[in-house]
Design an enzyme around this catalytic site. Sequence first.
Site, PDB file in Angstrom:
ATOM      1  N   ALA A 107      33.745  21.917  71.334  1.00 48.79           N
ATOM      2  CA  ALA A 107      32.812  20.974  70.705  1.00 48.79           C
ATOM      3  C   ALA A 107      31.994  21.741  69.663  1.00 48.79           C
ATOM      4  CB  ALA A 107      31.886  20.371  71.745  1.00 48.79           C
ATOM      5  N   LYS A 108      31.282  21.046  68.831  1.00 49.30           N
ATOM      6  CA  LYS A 108      30.343  21.697  67.897  1.00 49.30           C
ATOM      7  C   LYS A 108      29.357  20.654  67.413  1.00 49.30           C
ATOM      8  CE  LYS A 108      29.937  25.883  66.153  1.00 49.30           C
ATOM      9  NZ  LYS A 108      30.326  27.098  66.892  1.00 49.30           N
TER      10      LYS A 108
END
Length: 441
Positions: A107-108
């Site tokens: 994720a980011k």
Amino acid sequence: MMAGDKFNFLKTALQNYKNAAQYLNIPERIYESLKYPERVITVRMPVRMDDGTYKVFRGWRSQHCSWRGPLKGGIRFSADVTQDEVIALSMLMTYKCAVVDIPFGGAKGGITVSLDDEAEELTEEQKKAWCYRFPYKMSERELKHLTYEYIEKIYPIIGPRNDIPAPDVNTTPKVMGWIMDKYSAMVGHTEPAIVTGKPLSLAGCQGRNEATGRGCVTTILEALDYLKKSNRLHHEEITCAIQGFGNAGSVVASLLSELGYKVVAVSDRSGAIYNSQGLKIPELIKAKNSEGLASYKEAESINPDDLLTLPVTVLVPAAVEGAITKNNASAVKARIIAEAANGPTTPEADKILEENGIFIIPDILANAGGVTVSYFEWVQGLEYLSWSLEEVERRLQVKMTRAFEDVWKTKCKYNTSMRTAAFITGLERVVRAGLDRGKGV
Ligand code: NAD
């Protein structure tokens, strides 16, 4: 990188994915799925600024692939962060977590905001802009409220068993403490496992700050060993040049010089310095923290671009993406490049370096120590445990050494570059998880 020639993270991430995928027999449904994130949300954060006005900031959270476990990835505060960049970085996180074999997906998060310590007062016109995307020093109160708003907006998709944020560009342990505070207030109990990279007082992990640099050094030592064993490196004196002297770069410099290797050049945003006899890193850190790199006396100042082409054994880009491009790649003389930064080499440069026989330790391997110790922090948070520094360093060493060996074996098996081998190693594990979950049909 030329002005205006912004490094295209998404194009590069997809290119690396496709390069790796051609070595594996991936069912079409899985192949197509992995080209995209599972979920991306765009959020808006209204914040009351210190001058009494309200500004609405924009941010994203991208969740790429949750097949191997909860999602994991940092949050960056940056003036020019885009949705595509956040998506690309979430993809890289999927493969990075898989390369070091920790049970997370990628994720980011990102918020478009500029935080410049040396920014001058805003002009009236700048104050009227819809959000501060130009050099501006946010006050601590403004930043805290921006962080609180962001967490409120992404709350539906994060959680200690869903998606666990962490620090990234311009986000510090203090910001992680605010995230834990806001999330805990929302769920009604203190939740240490919601975020990693926290201060030690808030169930942070010993050794987290040094983890990326320490992990990178483990991979450098492995690479030196393999080159020596294969007779590609003889008894030359090992020298190193490091671009970027922040969290990652300064730890790499300290550890390499403690091991007796000569760090002959380092740079940061203010410039670059060189001493063929080796820099004294503890003194250099003191100088940097007081009056800046240039105040270190026992070195000459050099052009920062020249640092990348010095005749050293190990070059460590630890600053920005797109540092090595088709314009300077053929002049690089290092034997090993250890990518402490994310995306420091463009695909065109990659080809040139490969042709010139330079051994590249790709970012998803070289800087995976950070997320590995984040994983340790998460495990301790879930169990309310606190490991010693020795325990953390021992486990990190095991993970990084094994990851390097796995990538090396993949490289030999498919006769490919270290970068493609790292992607294949990660991708193979992600695809296996997808198949076992029935995602292939
Ligand atoms: P940081 O902000 O602590 O340090 C960055 C350093 O780079 C600073 O010294 C800065 O002055 C320097 N710099 C910036 N632009 C430069 C330029 N054009 N030329 C030379 N130096 C320049 O950041 P960090 O945490 O050390 O991260 C550096 C890189 O490592 C980033 O790409 C980041 O994504 C990657 N990374 C960091 C971690 C981590 O845990 N810190 C983990 C994985 C990847």
